[in-house]
Design a protein around this motif. Sequence first.
Motif, mmCIF file in Angstrom:
data_model
loop_
_atom_site.group_PDB
_atom_site.id
_atom_site.type_symbol
_atom_site.label_atom_id
_atom_site.label_comp_id
_atom_site.label_asym_id
_atom_site.label_seq_id
_atom_site.Cartn_x
_atom_site.Cartn_y
_atom_site.Cartn_z
ATOM 1 N N THR A 161 1.608 4.009 -3.349
ATOM 2 C CA THR A 161 0.703 5.733 -3.057
ATOM 3 C C THR A 161 1.680 6.333 -3.200
ATOM 4 O OG1 THR A 161 -0.337 4.809 -0.725
ATOM 5 C CG2 THR A 161 0.708 7.578 -0.679
ATOM 6 N N GLN A 162 3.280 6.098 -2.873
ATOM 7 C CA GLN A 162 4.170 6.364 -3.845
ATOM 8 C C GLN A 162 4.271 6.559 -5.103
ATOM 9 O OE1 GLN A 162 6.524 8.167 -1.912
ATOM 10 N NE2 GLN A 162 7.160 8.836 -3.816
ATOM 11 N N LYS A 213 1.470 6.466 -7.027
ATOM 12 C CA LYS A 213 0.771 7.565 -7.142
ATOM 13 C C LYS A 213 1.068 9.147 -6.849
ATOM 14 C CE LYS A 213 -3.123 4.982 -6.339
ATOM 15 N NZ LYS A 213 -4.746 5.097 -5.665
ATOM 16 N N GLN A 214 1.846 9.906 -6.241
ATOM 17 C CA GLN A 214 2.777 10.663 -5.629
ATOM 18 C C GLN A 214 3.086 10.953 -7.004
ATOM 19 O OE1 GLN A 214 4.055 10.230 -1.539
ATOM 20 N NE2 GLN A 214 1.888 10.902 -1.154
ATOM 21 N N GLN A 265 1.025 -1.268 0.082
ATOM 22 C CA GLN A 265 0.398 0.385 0.084
ATOM 23 C C GLN A 265 1.221 1.651 0.185
ATOM 24 O OE1 GLN A 265 -3.323 0.298 -0.871
ATOM 25 N NE2 GLN A 265 -3.181 2.874 -0.686
ATOM 26 N N ALA A 266 2.024 1.393 0.803
ATOM 27 C CA ALA A 266 2.748 2.410 0.287
ATOM 28 C C ALA A 266 3.353 2.220 -0.953
ATOM 29 C CB ALA A 266 3.977 2.452 1.600
ATOM 30 N N ARG A 291 0.164 -4.748 -3.952
ATOM 31 C CA ARG A 291 -1.020 -4.971 -3.602
ATOM 32 C C ARG A 291 -2.106 -6.210 -3.357
ATOM 33 N NH1 ARG A 291 -5.142 0.304 -2.363
ATOM 34 N NH2 ARG A 291 -6.058 -0.777 -4.125
#
Length: 413
Positions: free
Chosen positions: A129-130, A132-133, A125-126, A166
């Motif tokens: 997130t990275q 997507k950023q 999940q981390a 994920r």
Amino acid sequence: MHQTIQWLTALTARIGRAMTGMSIGLFLVLLAGCSEKASTSTSPPAPQVGVITVAARAIEDEAEFIGQTEAFRPVEIRSQVSGIIKQVYFTEGRNIKKGDRLYLIDPVPFKAIYLSSKAKVAEAQARLTQAKQDLARVKPLLEKQAVSKKNVDDAQAEVLAAKAAREAAQNDLIKAKFDLDNTLISAPVNGRIGRSHFYEGRLISAQTTLLATIDQLDPMYVNVSVPESYLLRRRRELAALKVQRPDLFQLRGVMTFSDGSVYPEEGMLDFSDVALRPETGTLQGRFKFPNPEGAKEPGQSYFYPGQFVKIRIKGYIRSNAILIPQRAVQQGTSGSFVYVIDEEEKAELRPIQASAWHSNEWLIEAGLYVGERVVVDGFHRILPGTRVDAIENQKEKISSSIHSEEPITQNVP
């Protein structure tokens, strides 16, 4: 001279009386001889025999077969995971309820895998997130031509890869949770559990090791093997309207245990196999019997799986059946026969075909007709062709009348 004449006269009288007596005696002897000849020339009286008049009536035609009992739902308890048995919770041979704990497989390694999988989900999940950023940062720079199109494509690919990682981590977590939950084995149904095949400290394999069996005892099954010859005969009788029956799955069964006791509840036929067993030439049928005592504590019911019992099938009605007392049927070298009294009051030896016993009577399939008289007593007095004095057996007549008036409670089409 005078005395001599008197003596001769007396002698003559005596001789005359003697001759008269002899004549009378001779006459009586001749008369007795004639009477004896007359009596010997008279034929002896005809021997008396007891007979019954053949009548037809409707009877219940109940065949009997050997059956074996079976639990309604025998449930095998197997582990979904491999591991060491840490604890056995149940007492063998007791009733259990659905959801009761049975076994505990050592959960430590499975808990560790579960926690590791949970951490991997968080890591994936981390990463997502990275990714997507990063994609959000490079997209505006492409419009200003500060980065190349390849940089944006790489960022989008990283987002997709992170999503896939994920999902894989989440699936591993589901599997780990499933294995951890299945370290505790619970009862899937109500019933009575048998012996445990493994105990604490034993290594078991997932899905292959049989730990124990739970039998549901209410209701119970009884499996019956019916010979092909019986099925064919029944088919012919139904086609000829000699026998009637309800719908196949409305046939009932009466169960008799090995000690001769009869089970108080009747069973219903609920299954008939689609093919004969080639090794035995029989068709498998199954009756379902209620067993309310099966839910009670062990020892309060003696209806167990695996018993050999007799099943008497009820529902077949034989119309116009001819039955005669068993003692009327004699056995000879060529088979069964009876003595029938014809219109001339003579005994006639008649071959018959007797198929089955009904109480103290034989069911006659062929050889006798309604209205004929059959000898039931006095066989030792007669031979074929002997003229007899036939006397109707009132006791047998009354018994036959009672049987013929019994109501048929089965509703047949």
